[in-house]
Structures are given as C-alpha cells and as structure tokens.
Design an enzyme around this catalytic site. Structure first.
Site, PDB file in Angstrom:
ATOM      1  N   LYS A 160       0.844  -1.204   0.000  1.00 56.60           N
ATOM      2  CA  LYS A 160       0.000   0.000   0.000  1.00 56.60           C
ATOM      3  C   LYS A 160       0.874   1.246   0.000  1.00 56.60           C
ATOM      4  O   LYS A 160       0.643   2.188  -0.757  1.00 56.60           O
ATOM      5  CB  LYS A 160      -0.921   0.017   1.226  1.00 56.60           C
ATOM      6  CG  LYS A 160      -2.111  -0.903   1.096  1.00 56.60           C
ATOM      7  CD  LYS A 160      -2.843  -1.056   2.419  1.00 56.60           C
ATOM      8  CE  LYS A 160      -3.832  -2.195   2.333  1.00 56.60           C
ATOM      9  NZ  LYS A 160      -4.290  -2.697   3.626  1.00 56.60           N
ATOM     10  N   GLN A 200      -5.269  -1.492   9.486  1.00 58.15           N
ATOM     11  CA  GLN A 200      -5.141  -2.843   8.926  1.00 58.15           C
ATOM     12  C   GLN A 200      -5.798  -3.866   9.858  1.00 58.15           C
ATOM     13  O   GLN A 200      -5.551  -3.886  11.066  1.00 58.15           O
ATOM     14  CB  GLN A 200      -3.648  -3.168   8.739  1.00 58.15           C
ATOM     15  CG  GLN A 200      -3.366  -4.496   8.072  1.00 58.15           C
ATOM     16  CD  GLN A 200      -3.803  -4.576   6.615  1.00 58.15           C
ATOM     17  OE1 GLN A 200      -3.851  -3.571   5.908  1.00 58.15           O
ATOM     18  NE2 GLN A 200      -4.144  -5.772   6.166  1.00 58.15           N
ATOM     19  N   ASP A 236     -11.673   2.582   3.656  1.00 56.66           N
ATOM     20  CA  ASP A 236     -12.067   1.170   3.594  1.00 56.66           C
ATOM     21  C   ASP A 236     -13.576   1.018   3.437  1.00 56.66           C
ATOM     22  O   ASP A 236     -14.053  -0.066   3.086  1.00 56.66           O
ATOM     23  CB  ASP A 236     -11.673   0.470   4.910  1.00 56.66           C
ATOM     24  CG  ASP A 236     -10.397  -0.330   4.793  1.00 56.66           C
ATOM     25  OD1 ASP A 236     -10.114  -0.845   3.704  1.00 56.66           O
ATOM     26  OD2 ASP A 236      -9.687  -0.440   5.821  1.00 56.66           O
TER      27      ASP A 236
HETATM   28  N1  GUN Z   1      -7.013  -6.835   5.898  1.00 56.28           N
HETATM   29  C1  GUN Z   1      -7.174  -7.573   4.766  1.00 56.28           C
HETATM   30  N2  GUN Z   1      -7.817  -6.853   3.826  1.00 56.28           N
HETATM   31  C2  GUN Z   1      -8.057  -5.638   4.364  1.00 56.28           C
HETATM   32  C3  GUN Z   1      -8.680  -4.458   3.862  1.00 56.28           C
HETATM   33  O1  GUN Z   1      -9.164  -4.377   2.728  1.00 56.28           O
HETATM   34  N3  GUN Z   1      -8.713  -3.409   4.736  1.00 56.28           N
HETATM   35  C4  GUN Z   1      -8.203  -3.486   5.989  1.00 56.28           C
HETATM   36  N4  GUN Z   1      -8.309  -2.407   6.762  1.00 56.28           N
HETATM   37  N5  GUN Z   1      -7.627  -4.564   6.474  1.00 56.28           N
HETATM   38  C5  GUN Z   1      -7.556  -5.635   5.662  1.00 56.28           C
END
Ligand code: GUN
Length: 296
Positions: free
Chosen positions: A54, A98, A121
C-alpha cells in the site's frame, strides 16, 4: 466454452494511471496532495506485506503515505488517540487501520472512531448505512474493484442475475449492495444455503467470496456466466505452496464466459481502489468534483 480471462493486474494498472493523472492535476491546479495514513498494530507477516505494498503504490501515484506501525500490545486508548490525531490532520485524507487487529482491541469501536469522510475502507457504520440506502459513501475497496471490472466487461448490469457466495461485511454484503445498486437481481448465498450448486447455476454474475479453496467448481457455473473469484487461499500442493482462489479455475473456465484468475484478478484491484478512494476523499474534503469512473 473457454472463458475470457479478465486481467485484473492490467485493469488495476489502468486505475492507478488514472489516479496518478488526477493527483498531478490536483497538485498543479490546487496545490493539494492526497494523503493516506495506514495503521498497523503488531507484526502479522501477511499484514506487513499488504501495508508495504500500500505504501509503495501510494507514493507511486504521487500521494503522501503516512505509516504508523504500533507494537502488538498497544492499548485501545493509545490507538484511539492516534485516530483522533489523524482525523484532525488536514494532510490526511484517508485512514486505514489494517485488520485483523490483535484480540484485545475492539475492531468495531476503532473503525467507528475514524472520521467517515476519511474511512477509505468503507467499513464505518455510517458508510455501510449510506451504501445500503443508495447514498454517496466510501465504498469498500474489493467490491468496488469487482464492480469496476464487471461494468467494464458487461456495460450495463441491469436485469442480470447475480449470486454472491459469502456474507462478510468486507466483501459479500457490500458487493450485494453494489450489484443491487446497478439493478441486478441479487442472491447472497452462504454456508447454510440449501443446494448451493443449483443457486450458483442461476447466476449470470457469480462472485465467490467465501475463503474456501476451490470450492466453486465448473458444475456450479451457468454456461457463459461471468465468474469473479475474490478468494486468496494459500495451500500446499505437490509439496509446493500455492495461491488459489475460491473457484476451481480450470473446471469453471471451461463453462464460464469470463473469469478472474488468482493471482492477478481481483487482488490487484483492491489497492488500486484504495488509492481511488483516497483521491475521492481528498476531492470531497476540498469541495472539488469527484474523479469520474473511480467511484460509484
Ligand atoms: N485486511 C485484509 N484486507 C483488508 C482491507 O481491505 N482493509 C483493511 N483495513 N484490512 C484488511
């Protein structure tokens, strides 16, 4: 029939290019740089890989990446205080915590403390409610990526039968809402669904998001259907570690009209849509028009 393979990797590269072009224009015309803050608590290896990717891609499209790596024993009060600081920081347009969080932290409380306008998200209860009532919201990245690929492949989705297998808050439920928003006839199937194969065979659009390796096989696919495989499962086969989806690709591709591969299908779209959401959040925060085609 042998299915067309929908190249999510190439599609995601196209989305990132569009985002980068918008970011360059925001800088030039308005002196604005979108910023994305990612918060990682603990040292889960898979999460560390996601967060690193990311950060790299955020910088590649010209945005600012703020990374907050906290120890596994971080208290809830400290994490909430960090989120409050990020909510108040005008350089931060998107906040992502996350998941999964360590078990002593209340994920729902923490997600619902993020300013909904910065919730890239789309997990905050306000965004869930806005999406469910067809209002402008932040849309969860993975289902948004799936919708972009489906719109690109089909044009209009109205009237199509869509079956979403899986009812998670992150993928299944928002995916169903998005398909409903595009006037599909939507069924959500799950572990208690009776005769899953028969339900799946009704689908013009079949989205598999169950987290069970290769569970959806060719006999469950309607000839010519579009199959979107959201699964990313690591399995051991022939003494090797491999990534497989929730769809048994070989048998499904023999019947489907189009299919997303794993890897290289939905996966790359998730981060591309996170960047798109950060750009959208920055535009909204500054009263500027939203980028077309990068949000719903
Ligand atoms: N963990 C795995 N996929 C995601 C996601 O799309 N967003 C977040 N915040 N955590 C994750």
């Amino acid at each position: 029939m042998t299915a067309v393979v929908i190249d999510g990797k190439a599609f995601a590269a196209g989305v990132r290019e569009q985002v980068a072009a918008h970011v360059a224009r925001l800088k030039e015309e308005h002196g604005l740089t979108p910023g994305l803050a990612v918060v990682l608590v603990g040292e889960d290896p898979a999460s560390q890989v996601y967060v690193r990717n990311k950060g790299t891609q955020t910088v590649e499209v010209g945005m600012t990446s703020f990374e907050h790596k906290l120890p596994v024993d971080t208290s809830e009060a400290d994490l909430l205080a960090l989120i409050a600081r990020l909510n108040a920081d005008p350089q931060v347009h998107g906040i992502l915590v996350q998941l999964p969080l360590p078990p002593h932290l209340n994920s729902e409380l923490i997600i619902n403390t993020i300013d909904p306008a910065k919730d890239v998200d789309g997990f905050h209860i306000s965004n869930v409610g806005l999406l469910g009532t067809g209002q402008k919201s932040m849309v969860p990245c993975t289902p948004l990526g799936c919708l972009m690929m489906l719109r690109d492949h089909h044009g209009k989705l109205a009237g199509l039968e869509a079956v979403v297998v899986g009812r998670s808050n992150i993928v299944g439920k928002p995916m169903a809402q998005l398909l409903l928003g595009d006037s599909c006839t939507v069924t959500i199937a799950h572990s208690r669904t009776r005769d899953l194969a028969e339900v799946c065979r009704r689908a013009d659009i079949l989205v598999a998001a169950v987290g069970r390796p290769e569970m959806i096989t060719g006999d469950m696919v309607k000839p010519g259907a579009t199959v979107i495989d959201v699964g990313i499962n690591r399995i051991e086969r022939d003494g090797k570690s491999r990534l497989v989806g929730d769809v048994h690709t070989a048998s499904a591709a023999a019947v489907a009209g189009a299919i997303t591969p794993v890897p290289g299908g939905v996966g790359p779209m998730t981060i591309a849509c996170l960047l798109a959401n950060t750009l959208t959040a920055c535009c909204r925060a500054n009263g500027l028009p939203e980028p077309e085609g990068l949000t719903v």
